[in-house]
Enzyme design. Sequence first.
Site, short mmCIF file in Angstrom:
data_model
loop_
_atom_site.label_atom_id
_atom_site.label_comp_id
_atom_site.label_asym_id
_atom_site.label_seq_id
_atom_site.Cartn_x
_atom_site.Cartn_y
_atom_site.Cartn_z
N GLN A 1 -6.81 -1.08 2.80
CA GLN A 1 -6.39 -0.76 4.62
C GLN A 1 -6.17 0.25 5.00
O GLN A 1 -7.40 1.00 4.52
CB GLN A 1 -4.59 -0.65 4.24
N CYS B 1 2.66 2.79 9.60
CA CYS B 1 2.35 4.32 9.24
C CYS B 1 3.06 5.36 10.37
O CYS B 1 2.78 5.32 11.01
CB CYS B 1 0.94 4.81 8.97
N LYS C 1 -0.82 -4.93 9.10
CA LYS C 1 0.27 -4.44 8.61
C LYS C 1 1.38 -3.48 9.70
O LYS C 1 0.53 -2.07 10.42
CB LYS C 1 0.55 -4.48 6.91
N ASN D 1 8.72 -7.12 3.62
CA ASN D 1 8.99 -6.09 3.43
C ASN D 1 10.01 -5.08 3.97
O ASN D 1 10.02 -5.25 5.48
CB ASN D 1 6.95 -5.22 3.77
N GLY D 2 10.30 -4.64 2.56
CA GLY D 2 11.31 -4.01 3.41
C GLY D 2 12.95 -4.23 2.22
O GLY D 2 13.57 -4.77 1.39
N ARG E 1 8.43 0.88 -2.97
CA ARG E 1 8.19 1.83 -4.26
C ARG E 1 9.44 1.26 -5.53
O ARG E 1 9.47 2.10 -5.88
CB ARG E 1 10.04 2.86 -3.31
N PRO F 1 0.73 -1.24 0.15
CA PRO F 1 -0.15 -0.07 -0.51
C PRO F 1 0.95 1.58 -0.46
O PRO F 1 1.19 1.32 0.78
CB PRO F 1 -0.57 -0.34 1.34
N MET F 2 0.41 2.36 -1.01
CA MET F 2 1.25 3.27 -0.85
C MET F 2 0.50 4.57 -0.91
O MET F 2 -0.23 4.69 -2.07
CB MET F 2 2.17 3.51 -1.60
C1 LIG Z 1 4.42 6.79 -0.74
C2 LIG Z 1 4.31 6.11 0.02
C3 LIG Z 1 3.49 6.02 0.95
C4 LIG Z 1 3.14 5.08 1.65
N1 LIG Z 1 1.60 4.78 2.40
C5 LIG Z 1 1.54 3.11 3.06
C6 LIG Z 1 0.47 2.89 3.45
O1 LIG Z 1 -0.36 3.89 2.84
N2 LIG Z 1 0.10 2.18 4.33
C7 LIG Z 1 0.97 1.12 5.11
O2 LIG Z 1 0.85 0.42 5.94
N3 LIG Z 1 2.47 1.61 4.36
C8 LIG Z 1 2.64 2.80 3.57
N4 LIG Z 1 3.84 3.10 2.72
C9 LIG Z 1 5.19 1.94 3.41
C10 LIG Z 1 5.22 1.35 2.29
O3 LIG Z 1 3.65 -0.12 1.95
C11 LIG Z 1 5.97 0.06 2.35
O4 LIG Z 1 5.95 -0.42 3.54
C12 LIG Z 1 7.44 0.68 2.75
O5 LIG Z 1 7.19 1.15 1.01
C13 LIG Z 1 9.24 -0.03 2.47
O6 LIG Z 1 9.04 -1.55 1.42
P1 LIG Z 1 9.44 -0.81 -0.19
O7 LIG Z 1 10.80 -0.76 0.35
O8 LIG Z 1 9.49 -2.57 -0.33
O9 LIG Z 1 9.35 0.36 -0.03
C14 LIG Z 1 4.60 3.70 2.00
C15 LIG Z 1 5.76 4.27 1.48
C16 LIG Z 1 5.94 5.23 0.13
C17 LIG Z 1 7.27 5.01 0.06
#
Ligand SMILES: Cc1cc2nc3c(=O)[nH]c(=O)nc-3n(C[C@H](O)[C@H](O)[C@H](O)COP(=O)(O)O)c2cc1C
Length: 333
Positions: free
Chosen positions: A75, A105, A144, A205-206, A230, A21-22
């Site tokens: 979510q 978050c 999450k 995740n990460g 990302r 989710p982003m």
């Molecule tokens: C722009 C952005 C918005 C995000 N919004 C959410 C969100 O709405 N809900 C959530 O659980 N995580 C959110 N995240 C976190 C991501 O879901 C994820 O946990 C985090 O980016 C780490 O994963 P990655 O390294 O693959 O990006 C967001 C991350 C980014 C960069």
Amino acid sequence: MLSAPLRIGSMDIWPPLILAPMSGVTNRTMRALYRPFGLGLTVTEFVSSNALAYGSRRTMEMIDQHGLEKPVATQLWGDDPATMASAARLVRECGADIVDINFGCPAPKVTKTNGGSACLRDPDRCESIMRAVVAAVDCPVTMKMRLGWSDDALVYVDVARRAQDAGVQAVTLHARTAKQFYKGDADWEHIARLKAAVDIPVIGNGDLDDPHVAMRRMRDSGVDAVMLGRATLGNPWLISQIRDLMEGREPQPLPAAPDRLRFALVHYRRMVEELGEPRAVPQMRKHVALYLKGIPGAASLRERIMRLDFAAEAIATIEETIDRLEQAPAVAA
Ligand SMILES: Cc1cc2nc3c(=O)[nH]c(=O)nc-3n(C[C@H](O)[C@H](O)[C@H](O)COP(=O)(O)O)c2cc1C
């Protein structure tokens, strides 16, 4: 087949590859565009349970899952069990296959009202929220979270065990603390520790930005699925590459630059059609900047796209770039 499907409730999710989710990014247009690359599940941007109580048009639009490919998780965030339960009932009515609870978050606008990762400061409250949401809906509930609020309060195992006892059917761990925001590296040792501590499926995740690293992380930690955020932006081909490995094939190479930009055009046009130009143009600036990664002349193109206010100009700029690259195939690889 090298991996097994992710089982959440009675759902078999294949491949065990999930789009994170982003907020401001994973709207329905984006999820529908990226899913065919090989996602087993997508998750909406987080939605405020309080905002749903007021039913604003924009929030209702975020939870409408009708007419989309399934499955999708919606979510929710909030700190009040009853409000979260009502919101869960509503998102279920609006087509969610799974309700996902956000305890991750770290943004101050969320944590100042005790939502998102701030809930991890109070595991009892997390438990009340999870129990209320599980009791409210007839579909699986997932959660999450981050490792905890800070290094000296790593509560993820405790909160995940409470989740399991409350009837939550899978847990995603983004292996950073809230205080870390996005600094440092996600620590997959914690993800492996969580997998060993609970019986419900764990989603890791990460920082997954390479197909082979993703597979290694999955194998070493023993998780049931991986979630990508990302690194997929501007590069949905990463999803196909991981799916290839999960299905026992060599990953397809990245398409050539002109084809990557052709996909950026599809993305751009679809966003304009579905969101309208005033909303699509600012959102597409960041996407186009990422699609341009690795393309000759990307820096100046990015600057130009950032200044453009109309979709037609941005689309023409991308089309010209494709023509330029195709006239100089040696540099377009
Ligand atoms: C722009 C952005 C918005 C995000 N919004 C959410 C969100 O709405 N809900 C959530 O659980 N995580 C959110 N995240 C976190 C991501 O879901 C994820 O946990 C985090 O980016 C780490 O994963 P990655 O390294 O693959 O990006 C967001 C991350 C980014 C960069």
